[in-house]
Motif scaffolding. Structure first.
Motif, PDB file in Angstrom:
ATOM      1  N   ILE A  64      65.200  58.418 108.997  1.00 52.30           N
ATOM      2  CA  ILE A  64      64.350  58.076 107.680  1.00 52.30           C
ATOM      3  C   ILE A  64      62.732  58.410 108.038  1.00 52.30           C
ATOM      4  CG2 ILE A  64      64.262  56.458 105.774  1.00 52.30           C
ATOM      5  CD1 ILE A  64      66.922  55.582 106.563  1.00 52.30           C
ATOM      6  N   VAL A  65      62.291  57.800 109.100  1.00 60.04           N
ATOM      7  CA  VAL A  65      60.984  57.454 109.043  1.00 60.04           C
ATOM      8  C   VAL A  65      60.348  58.859 109.515  1.00 60.04           C
ATOM      9  CG1 VAL A  65      58.923  56.523 110.453  1.00 60.04           C
ATOM     10  CG2 VAL A  65      61.312  55.180 109.660  1.00 60.04           C
ATOM     11  N   VAL A  66      60.862  59.644 110.157  1.00 61.64           N
ATOM     12  CA  VAL A  66      60.028  60.825 110.436  1.00 61.64           C
ATOM     13  C   VAL A  66      59.975  61.873 109.386  1.00 61.64           C
ATOM     14  CG1 VAL A  66      60.400  63.108 112.226  1.00 61.64           C
ATOM     15  CG2 VAL A  66      60.607  60.807 112.915  1.00 61.64           C
ATOM     16  N   PHE A 149      50.103  58.349 113.179  1.00 58.47           N
ATOM     17  CA  PHE A 149      50.171  59.381 114.165  1.00 58.47           C
ATOM     18  C   PHE A 149      50.289  60.775 113.759  1.00 58.47           C
ATOM     19  CE2 PHE A 149      52.664  55.725 116.178  1.00 58.47           C
ATOM     20  CZ  PHE A 149      51.552  55.375 117.037  1.00 58.47           C
ATOM     21  N   VAL A 150      50.826  61.186 112.809  1.00 57.10           N
ATOM     22  CA  VAL A 150      50.994  62.519 112.272  1.00 57.10           C
ATOM     23  C   VAL A 150      49.642  62.868 111.610  1.00 57.10           C
ATOM     24  CG1 VAL A 150      51.932  64.082 110.355  1.00 57.10           C
ATOM     25  CG2 VAL A 150      53.187  62.553 111.698  1.00 57.10           C
ATOM     26  N   ILE A 151      48.945  61.967 110.944  1.00 56.14           N
ATOM     27  CA  ILE A 151      47.653  62.113 110.178  1.00 56.14           C
ATOM     28  C   ILE A 151      46.678  62.549 111.104  1.00 56.14           C
ATOM     29  CG2 ILE A 151      45.930  61.261 108.625  1.00 56.14           C
ATOM     30  CD1 ILE A 151      48.150  59.747 107.188  1.00 56.14           C
ATOM     31  N   ARG A 152      46.530  61.503 112.178  1.00 51.15           N
ATOM     32  CA  ARG A 152      45.363  61.644 113.233  1.00 51.15           C
ATOM     33  C   ARG A 152      45.865  62.879 114.076  1.00 51.15           C
ATOM     34  NH1 ARG A 152      42.229  60.123 110.321  1.00 51.15           N
ATOM     35  NH2 ARG A 152      41.535  57.873 109.754  1.00 51.15           N
ATOM     36  N   GLU A 153      46.825  63.334 114.408  1.00 43.94           N
ATOM     37  CA  GLU A 153      47.170  64.480 114.954  1.00 43.94           C
ATOM     38  C   GLU A 153      46.930  65.866 114.352  1.00 43.94           C
ATOM     39  OE1 GLU A 153      47.479  64.342 118.201  1.00 43.94           O
ATOM     40  OE2 GLU A 153      47.492  62.230 118.535  1.00 43.94           O
ATOM     41  N   GLY A 195      52.363  64.577 116.903  1.00 37.65           N
ATOM     42  CA  GLY A 195      52.628  63.448 115.745  1.00 37.65           C
ATOM     43  C   GLY A 195      54.071  62.952 115.721  1.00 37.65           C
ATOM     44  N   ILE A 196      54.974  64.023 115.630  1.00 38.85           N
ATOM     45  CA  ILE A 196      56.314  63.694 115.578  1.00 38.85           C
ATOM     46  C   ILE A 196      56.875  62.944 116.648  1.00 38.85           C
ATOM     47  CG2 ILE A 196      58.523  64.495 115.110  1.00 38.85           C
ATOM     48  CD1 ILE A 196      57.534  66.816 113.381  1.00 38.85           C
TER      49      ILE A 196
END
Length: 304
Positions: A64-66, A149-153, A195-196
């Motif tokens: 769900i989160v990913v 994580f996804v945003i910063r990567e 990020g994933i």
């Protein structure tokens, strides 16, 4: 600047010692303590119903989160990398906030917000949709701690990529979704993948909390069952005591009919059985106290 061989070797050995002390030694001790009882004991511990249930729940939370982090993280990174607007620095600080906030604080904030006595408690009280101590609460907490994580990567990759290729595609008549699918997405695929991976690792890192939440949920469920049983026993006990008082009152009358005396004897035998039955009442009460202490410990120890 050229460093002497002594300085280079010293720097190399200091870095290796740092990694050895802070990473290799703790991980080695964990692995040694894990497999010290034997491989069979290890597999027995990870195949218990509680461990299997917690693992299944963790994988469901990851599933769900990913996608949610990818769907909302990539557009946010595009907005931050391609636009200048008022409040951008505030948005950057809010995105980095999960790195600085303790998970305990996150759990308390979620309880104050979504709990039965919280600001949005009507969702559970009126609509019956359980948030805290359930799957939605775990998902909300996991999204909060993994959203950067996804945003910063992806954002640094977009800054390095620039806008030349996207502008050229737009000039050639490509739609925005064609530009994103054929130019932007292939360029950010490695940053997005990293990020994933970090999101999955961070979510699965809460396996212990999920296992504890699953066990505490079982304790709370059993506690509710025992309290319901206690209320039923108390009601039946009061009925038996009232019946006994009535029998005593009628038994004291000398002019009691024969059928009434016969019914009194029958009810007296029933009372003897009920008193034996209610002898377990104290045991149920003690069991409830034990489960209450476990549930209180679970509520105090679990804050995501």
């Amino acid at each position: 600047m050229m460093l002497s061989p002594l300085v280079r070797y010293l720097t190399r050995y200091v870095a290796l010692a740092y990694v050895l002390v802070l990473v290799i030694v703790p991980v080695g001790l964990i692995l040694w303590r894990t497999f010290a009882p034997g491989v069979g004991a290890f597999f027995s511990s990870i195949t218990t119903p509680a461990a299997v249930s917690a693992l299944q729940l963790s994988l469901l939370v990851v599933a769900i989160v990913v996608p949610l982090n990818v769907v909302f993280g990539v557009p946010t990174a595009l907005v931050l990398a391609r636009n200048k607007f008022r409040g951008k620095s505030v948005l950057q600080a809010v995105i980095d906030l999960p790195f600085a906030v303790s998970p305990v604080v996150v759990g308390v904030a979620l309880i104050l917000l979504w709990g039965t006595a919280g600001a949005l408690g009507f969702v559970e009280n009126s609509l019956g949709f359980k948030i805290i101590f359930g799957l939605p609460g775990i998902v909300l907490a996991s999204i909060f701690v993994t959203v950067p994580f996804v945003i910063r990567e992806v954002e640094p990759v977009l800054h390095e990529l620039g806008t030349d290729q996207e502008e050229a595609a737009s000039t050639l008549g490509a739609q925005w979704w064609q530009t994103f699918w054929r130019i932007t997405l292939p360029s950010i695929r490695w940053g997005l993948t990293y990020g994933i991976v970090l999101t999955i690792a961070r979510t699965l890192g809460e396996f212990g909390a999920v296992a504890f939440d699953d066990q505490s949920g079982r304790v709370r469920h059993r506690l509710r069952e025992l309290r319901r049983e206690q209320r039923l026993l108390a009601a039946e006990r009061e009925a038996v005591l009232e019946m006994a008082d009535d029998l005593i009152e009628h038994g004291e009358r000398a002019d009691a009919p024969a059928d009434l005396r016969h019914r009194m004897a029958h009810e007296a035998r029933g009372i003897a059985f009920d008193q034996k039955y209610f002898g377990a009442f104290g045991g149920v009460h003690r069991t409830i106290g034990q489960f209450a202490r476990q549930a209180q410990f679970a509520r105090g120890g679990l804050a995501f």
